[in-house]
Design a protein around this motif. Structure first.
Motif, mmCIF file in Angstrom:
data_model
loop_
_atom_site.group_PDB
_atom_site.id
_atom_site.type_symbol
_atom_site.label_atom_id
_atom_site.label_comp_id
_atom_site.label_asym_id
_atom_site.label_seq_id
_atom_site.Cartn_x
_atom_site.Cartn_y
_atom_site.Cartn_z
ATOM 1 N N MET A 253 0.842 -1.160 0.000
ATOM 2 C CA MET A 253 0.000 0.000 0.000
ATOM 3 C C MET A 253 0.897 1.237 0.000
ATOM 4 O O MET A 253 1.780 1.379 0.800
ATOM 5 N N ASN A 254 0.634 2.129 -0.968
ATOM 6 C CA ASN A 254 1.392 3.365 -1.067
ATOM 7 C C ASN A 254 0.660 4.480 -0.335
ATOM 8 O O ASN A 254 -0.531 4.667 -0.518
ATOM 9 N N ARG A 255 1.399 5.206 0.454
ATOM 10 C CA ARG A 255 0.838 6.368 1.138
ATOM 11 C C ARG A 255 1.609 7.592 0.705
ATOM 12 O O ARG A 255 2.828 7.561 0.646
ATOM 13 N N ARG A 256 0.861 8.619 0.413
ATOM 14 C CA ARG A 256 1.507 9.871 0.032
ATOM 15 C C ARG A 256 1.481 10.806 1.222
ATOM 16 O O ARG A 256 0.438 11.074 1.798
ATOM 17 N N TYR A 257 2.614 11.296 1.564
ATOM 18 C CA TYR A 257 2.717 12.283 2.625
ATOM 19 C C TYR A 257 3.112 13.604 1.993
ATOM 20 O O TYR A 257 4.067 13.682 1.232
ATOM 21 N N THR A 258 2.358 14.608 2.299
ATOM 22 C CA THR A 258 2.658 15.924 1.751
ATOM 23 C C THR A 258 2.957 16.886 2.892
ATOM 24 O O THR A 258 2.460 16.721 4.006
ATOM 25 N N ALA A 259 3.733 17.864 2.579
ATOM 26 C CA ALA A 259 4.057 18.880 3.576
ATOM 27 C C ALA A 259 2.853 19.792 3.774
ATOM 28 O O ALA A 259 2.106 20.062 2.836
ATOM 29 N N PRO A 260 2.636 20.266 4.990
ATOM 30 C CA PRO A 260 1.522 21.186 5.207
ATOM 31 C C PRO A 260 1.769 22.511 4.499
ATOM 32 O O PRO A 260 2.902 22.964 4.381
ATOM 33 N N MET A 261 0.701 23.099 4.008
ATOM 34 C CA MET A 261 0.810 24.358 3.288
ATOM 35 C C MET A 261 0.938 25.502 4.296
ATOM 36 O O MET A 261 0.192 25.548 5.267
ATOM 37 N N PRO A 262 1.856 26.425 4.070
ATOM 38 C CA PRO A 262 1.968 27.575 4.979
ATOM 39 C C PRO A 262 0.683 28.393 4.984
ATOM 40 O O PRO A 262 0.011 28.525 3.966
#
Length: 102
Positions: free
Chosen positions: A1-10
């Motif tokens: 299972m692939n999980r995408r982690y993104t940085a929070p937007m300022p």
């Protein structure tokens, strides 16, 4: 299972990336109590509104723009000959706030 982690937007960018929303949504509504970035609502039924309440737009203009008519800084209420305007701002302050948001 692939999980995408993104940085929070300022938060500085988040407000400008909200397509189709009036910039006055960046402040909480003093009329209906809607939180920042949430739509205004009718207090009796809870129905959400497409537009923001005039009190919210006034508060937004007051907190973000200098008034060219009475020469007050952001955060200071507009006045007419020394008498503060109750929950209102001059029309030119609205225009100044709109130009700053664009």
């Amino acid at each position: 299972m692939n999980r995408r982690y993104t940085a929070p937007m300022p938060t500085e960018l988040r407000h400008y990336m909200r397509a189709g929303q009036h910039p006055s949504r960046s402040v909480a509504c003093p009329h209906c109590g809607a939180a920042e970035h949430k739509p205004c609502r009718v207090m009796s039924s809870g129905r959400t509104l497409e537009k923001t309440h005039p009190a919210r737009r006034s508060l937004w203009a007051e907190t973000t723009a200098v008034c060219p008519r009475c020469q007050v800084e952001p955060g200071t209420p507009c006045h007419s000959d020394g008498t503060p305007l109750n929950d209102q701002v001059h029309a030119r302050r609205y225009l100044e706030a709109e130009e700053m948001a664009a």
